[in-house]
Design an enzyme around this catalytic site. Structure first.
Site, short mmCIF file in Angstrom:
data_model
loop_
_atom_site.label_atom_id
_atom_site.label_comp_id
_atom_site.label_asym_id
_atom_site.label_seq_id
_atom_site.Cartn_x
_atom_site.Cartn_y
_atom_site.Cartn_z
CG ASP A 193 -8.55 -4.33 -2.48
OD1 ASP A 193 -9.75 -4.22 -2.19
OD2 ASP A 193 -7.86 -3.42 -2.94
CG HIS A 246 -2.09 0.89 1.10
ND1 HIS A 246 -2.04 2.22 1.40
CD2 HIS A 246 -3.33 0.64 0.64
CE1 HIS A 246 -3.22 2.75 1.15
NE2 HIS A 246 -4.02 1.83 0.68
N1 CMC Z 1 4.16 -7.48 -4.92
C1 CMC Z 1 5.49 -7.45 -5.12
N2 CMC Z 1 6.25 -6.35 -4.97
C2 CMC Z 1 5.64 -5.21 -4.62
C3 CMC Z 1 4.25 -5.16 -4.40
C4 CMC Z 1 3.51 -6.34 -4.56
N3 CMC Z 1 2.20 -6.35 -4.36
N4 CMC Z 1 3.90 -3.90 -4.06
C5 CMC Z 1 5.03 -3.18 -4.07
N5 CMC Z 1 6.08 -3.97 -4.41
C6 CMC Z 1 7.49 -3.56 -4.49
C7 CMC Z 1 7.77 -2.80 -5.75
O1 CMC Z 1 8.21 -3.64 -6.80
C8 CMC Z 1 8.84 -1.83 -5.31
O2 CMC Z 1 10.05 -2.52 -5.31
P1 CMC Z 1 11.43 -1.70 -5.61
O3 CMC Z 1 11.55 -0.68 -4.51
O4 CMC Z 1 12.47 -2.76 -5.55
O5 CMC Z 1 11.25 -1.09 -6.97
C9 CMC Z 1 8.47 -1.52 -3.86
O6 CMC Z 1 7.73 -2.67 -3.40
C10 CMC Z 1 7.62 -0.27 -3.69
O7 CMC Z 1 6.52 -0.37 -4.57
P2 CMC Z 1 5.85 0.88 -5.29
O8 CMC Z 1 5.06 0.40 -6.46
O9 CMC Z 1 6.90 1.92 -5.56
O10 CMC Z 1 4.92 1.40 -4.14
P3 CMC Z 1 3.66 2.29 -4.32
O11 CMC Z 1 3.43 2.93 -3.02
O12 CMC Z 1 3.80 3.16 -5.52
O13 CMC Z 1 2.54 1.21 -4.66
C11 CMC Z 1 0.65 -0.22 -4.60
C12 CMC Z 1 1.49 0.83 -3.83
C13 CMC Z 1 -0.61 -0.52 -3.80
C14 CMC Z 1 0.25 0.32 -5.97
C15 CMC Z 1 1.51 -1.50 -4.77
O14 CMC Z 1 1.89 -2.02 -3.51
C16 CMC Z 1 0.79 -2.60 -5.58
O15 CMC Z 1 0.82 -2.57 -6.81
N6 CMC Z 1 0.10 -3.57 -4.88
C17 CMC Z 1 -0.68 -4.55 -5.55
C18 CMC Z 1 -2.02 -3.94 -5.93
C19 CMC Z 1 -2.93 -3.77 -4.73
O16 CMC Z 1 -3.10 -4.69 -3.93
N7 CMC Z 1 -3.57 -2.60 -4.66
C20 CMC Z 1 -4.57 -2.33 -3.64
C21 CMC Z 1 -4.21 -1.18 -2.78
S1 CMC Z 1 -5.31 -1.12 -1.36
C22 CMC Z 1 -6.80 -0.57 -2.01
C23 CMC Z 1 -6.84 0.89 -2.12
O17 CMC Z 1 -6.73 1.56 -1.07
O18 CMC Z 1 -7.07 1.37 -3.25
#
Ligand code: CMC
Length: 427
Positions: free
Chosen positions: A362, A305
């Site tokens: 989720d 998240h």
């Molecule tokens: N599985 C594997 N690796 C992950 C995941 C995941 N679900 N989420 C983040 N990472 C890694 C990512 O690859 C990155 O690694 P590095 O630093 O080596 O590049 C690091 O963790 C940080 O990720 P980010 O994408 O820069 O973080 P963010 O804050 O931009 O993304 C997120 C948050 C929710 C988009 C992401 O965690 C994700 O895609 N999760 C899966 C989708 C999901 O479950 N979304 C629902 C969110 S809760 C509902 C809501 O409130 O809308």
């Protein structure tokens, strides 16, 4: 005089005031920065930027805390009802008994939609994703309520808020009914908000529909858990759309469009699809390895998240709700075992530990919704239904703010510098 932050740019010192909220990080007020220095700040994805002042919802992502108007989400989910939470988000305080009765009856009175709205559905293919239908039909509401589009009038804003909260379950249920080719079911004002939605979704004219209390309670709780979540992508979309003075129904349609994405509201659908693809616990290590592989775009859906760097407090309640629904409906879904095992394995893996990736709301919601009988394509629709109150409360807060301005981000331009046009025969 409060704290100030010093920014040195081009050898010139600029002092910017530091603003303090009631809780949470301080913010550096850089509103005058461009005027004073000619420089913008750069923060794609708003990772360090507060886009507005708000008194509605507070999240402490490190501690796993979510408060609505100060009340912890766990207490609201356990002790309150979605109608109460709607009132709280819109008005700032919990209602007393009279206020709650009045609010519930107002919402109940607005549950029907204009009969003509039904004809919008026929324009969609039966296999259209219900979120596409929702975006279109909720946007179309803007054309039906010309009596309440003066957004400078708080009374008209309140009526729009009530209409949106009341009609969104009716439209969501219609989107489902259309997709399965069953007749639309009119609202039943004897039922609760959640009970009525279940009846409009699963009831058929051929037989009487009995609301199962445990499912009604779970539905209400799922609505509470999704009601608002601070300045997330869809809420910021609603605020940005609304900042131009756009019609509230159109702004909510913009929020629905944003919510649809798999990184936001689409994650519960993506998560259940992922769990089905994984299938049995023995396949989990393979998927965990894929999630960790930089060259593989696969991510563990329902994990991670932007704000929570700890267990999402909504996920805790969701897991408990799941157990209650499974017990009430006597469901034995092997996917639940797979989900529990996946959570255990991921939480003990150094990659997920280091990156502070925990299950989010989720992770379990898809399994519950599927047990209740919703197809995966309806999951995000339910999220949109519940989040409508948050969107509309945030929209109303923004419009009520005397300092409100149209949202207009700046950019770091990296395109070509000025050049002269070359006629096509000379290129
Ligand atoms: N599985 C594997 N690796 C992950 C995941 C995941 N679900 N989420 C983040 N990472 C890694 C990512 O690859 C990155 O690694 P590095 O630093 O080596 O590049 C690091 O963790 C940080 O990720 P980010 O994408 O820069 O973080 P963010 O804050 O931009 O993304 C997120 C948050 C929710 C988009 C992401 O965690 C994700 O895609 N999760 C899966 C989708 C999901 O479950 N979304 C629902 C969110 S809760 C509902 C809501 O409130 O809308």
């Amino acid at each position: 005089m409060g704290d100030t932050a010093k920014i040195n740019i081009g050898g010139k010192d600029i002092e910017s005031p530091v603003l303090k909220g009631t809780i949470g990080p301080d913010v550096i007020d850089i509103r005058k920065l461009y005027g004073q220095t000619g420089a913008f700040t750069y923060d794609p994805g708003f990772t360090s930027t507060a886009s507005c002042e708000s008194a509605i919802t507070y999240i402490d992502g490190d501690e796993g805390v979510l408060l609505h108007r100060g009340y912890p989400i766990g207490q609201l989910a356990e002790q309150s009802s979605f109608m109460e939470v709607c009132y709280l988000l819109l008005n700032g305080e919990l209602p007393n008994a009279d206020e709650l009765t009045k609010f519930e009856s107002t919402i109940t009175r607005h549950t029907m939609v204009h009969e003509q709205l039904a004809s919008f559905f026929n324009g969609f293919r039966r296999d259209a994703h219900p979120m596409a239908v929702m975006t279109g039909v909720v946007g179309a509401l803007s054309a039906f309520y010309h009596d309440s589009t003066d957004i400078s009038d708080p009374v008209q804003r309140r009526i729009s808020a009530h209409r949106l909260i009341a009609k969104i379950p009716t439209i969501a249920a219609m989107a489902y009914k259309y997709s399965v080719g069953q007749p639309f079911v009119y609202p039943d004002n004897k039922l609760s908000y959640a009970g009525n939605f279940l009846k409009m979704t699963f009831g058929v004219p051929a037989e009487e529909y009995q609301v199962i209390p445990a499912v009604e309670k779970a539905m209400d709780r799922i609505f509470i858990l999704h009601a608002d979540h601070e300045q997330n992508a869809s809420t910021s979309t609603v605020r940005l759309a609304g900042s131009s003075g756009a019609n509230p129904f159109a702004c909510i349609a913009a929020g629905i469009a944003c919510l649809w994405g798999p990184a936001h509201g689409g994650a519960n659908e993506a998560c259940l699809n992922m769990l089905r693809e994984i299938g049995t616990p023995d396949k989990i290590p393979h998927y965990i390895e894929r999630a960790k592989d930089k060259n593989d775009p696969f991510r563990l859906m329902g994990f991670g998240h932007r704000v929570y760097k700890n267990y999402d407090p909504r996920a805790t309640v969701m897991q408990q709700t799941l157990r209650e629904v499974f017990e009430a409906l006597n469901v034995q879904d092997p996917l639940f075992e797979t989900a529990i095992r996946l959570e255990e394995l991921a939480l003990s893996d150094p990659y997920f530990k280091e990156k502070k990736l925990f299950p989010n709301v989720d992770f379990y919601s898809g399994i519950i919704l599927s047990a209740i009988g919703f197809p995966t394509t309806m999951f995000t629709v339910l999220f949109a239904l519940a989040r409508t109150v948050g969107w509309v409360a945030q929209w109303n807060e923004m419009i009520s703010d005397p300092g409100q301005k149209i949202g207009r981000p700046r950019q770091l331009y990296t395109g070509p510098v000025q050049r002269d046009y070359v006629p096509v025969d000379k290129r």
